[in-house]
Design a protein around this motif. Sequence first.
Motif, mmCIF file in Angstrom:
data_model
loop_
_atom_site.group_PDB
_atom_site.id
_atom_site.type_symbol
_atom_site.label_atom_id
_atom_site.label_comp_id
_atom_site.label_asym_id
_atom_site.label_seq_id
_atom_site.Cartn_x
_atom_site.Cartn_y
_atom_site.Cartn_z
ATOM 1 N N HIS A 132 81.429 32.838 31.626
ATOM 2 C CA HIS A 132 82.636 32.494 32.385
ATOM 3 C C HIS A 132 83.154 31.092 32.061
ATOM 4 O O HIS A 132 84.059 30.593 32.736
ATOM 5 N N GLU A 133 82.594 30.452 31.046
ATOM 6 C CA GLU A 133 83.168 29.195 30.562
ATOM 7 C C GLU A 133 84.418 29.514 29.734
ATOM 8 O O GLU A 133 84.504 30.576 29.113
ATOM 9 N N THR A 134 85.378 28.615 29.732
ATOM 10 C CA THR A 134 86.631 28.853 29.017
ATOM 11 C C THR A 134 86.977 27.656 28.134
ATOM 12 O O THR A 134 86.602 26.517 28.437
ATOM 13 N N PRO A 135 87.709 27.873 27.028
ATOM 14 C CA PRO A 135 88.001 26.783 26.087
ATOM 15 C C PRO A 135 88.702 25.585 26.710
ATOM 16 O O PRO A 135 88.553 24.457 26.233
ATOM 17 N N ASP A 136 89.475 25.812 27.794
ATOM 18 C CA ASP A 136 90.210 24.695 28.392
ATOM 19 C C ASP A 136 89.375 23.884 29.378
ATOM 20 O O ASP A 136 89.869 22.931 29.991
ATOM 21 N N PHE A 192 90.663 32.050 26.667
ATOM 22 C CA PHE A 192 89.943 32.764 25.607
ATOM 23 C C PHE A 192 89.967 31.992 24.293
ATOM 24 O O PHE A 192 90.985 31.371 23.949
ATOM 25 N N ASP A 193 88.848 32.047 23.574
ATOM 26 C CA ASP A 193 88.767 31.447 22.245
ATOM 27 C C ASP A 193 89.884 32.007 21.367
ATOM 28 O O ASP A 193 90.063 33.231 21.271
ATOM 29 N N ALA A 194 90.640 31.135 20.729
ATOM 30 C CA ALA A 194 91.834 31.564 19.994
ATOM 31 C C ALA A 194 91.496 32.475 18.818
ATOM 32 O O ALA A 194 92.112 33.537 18.639
ATOM 33 N N THR A 195 90.525 32.092 18.005
ATOM 34 C CA THR A 195 90.181 32.891 16.821
ATOM 35 C C THR A 195 89.614 34.242 17.222
ATOM 36 O O THR A 195 90.045 35.295 16.725
ATOM 37 N N LEU A 196 88.647 34.224 18.136
ATOM 38 C CA LEU A 196 88.038 35.484 18.583
ATOM 39 C C LEU A 196 89.048 36.338 19.342
ATOM 40 O O LEU A 196 89.042 37.569 19.233
#
Length: 295
Positions: A132-136, A192-196
């Motif tokens: 539940h961790e997020t890139p931001d 969400f991770d941009a690449t994935l």
Amino acid sequence: MSLLSLWRRATQRNVARQAARDEQLLMSLFLLAWAVEARDPYTGGHLWRVARLSRLLAESAGLEPQQVARVTIGAFLHDLGKIGIPDAVLGKKSRLDEAEYAVIKTHPEIGHRMLAGHPLAALAEDAVLLHHETPDGRGYPFGRRGEEIPLAARIVGICDAFDAMTSTRPYRSGMPIARAMEIIGSELGRQFDATLGRLFIGLQQHAELAHIVGHSDEGIPMQRCLSCGPVVVRPRHAVAGDTLYCPACHSEYTLAPDDQGLIATGKQDTARALAVAPDSGLIGRLVDENLAALA
């Protein structure tokens, strides 16, 4: 017999014993995860779907088979900590309030504590603790950012959210695949991770996706209680005439011929509804598939 031959035989026996132990240990973890999922009447098949989606995304990302297996195992175990969430919160039929959401947010750390010291903990702890961790940096439990979040957790986080969006809950219907993909696209680099995330959106055309969404096992479409709506999980081994029960209202059903859904019997049986056996066939297939890749 030479000492070398004796050594080789002893080594082979030790390897075989270790493999058997690992199989038993992973089976026990998967059975526990299945039991935790069974407490929530609306999420039947969620762990299987997230595991299959995570496998697809990991393979699309070009990960090695061992890494794919680790991601898949972590995906099936990601909600292990929900064992510590009270039934009143886990099974609530309306949206959670702020205090209840704070309780739900404790499940990654509970799951991580459950895994602590387990011989196979390393296979799943990243996904269990950090999905539940997020890139931001606005996720939980630690507010990690970007690549501070392990790859397995980033993959499982996308697939977990997608399955939640496309699954029906007491307070809303599941959304179409295309709409869920649009939301993921709008949150690239934030939730969400941009690449994935882009790779996952590309899976929209993958033939297997339609056989995961709305299913509780390979080739087994989800069935819902005709009285109150929760998932009535049908094991793969079930055949026409077998008895199934709603996990919420305990209504009794029989499986219709030719996979034509459920037939209500008009009965309720709380004792038998609460005594549903784990789907050992599904769990056994997942264990065998992933341990083989790790060998």
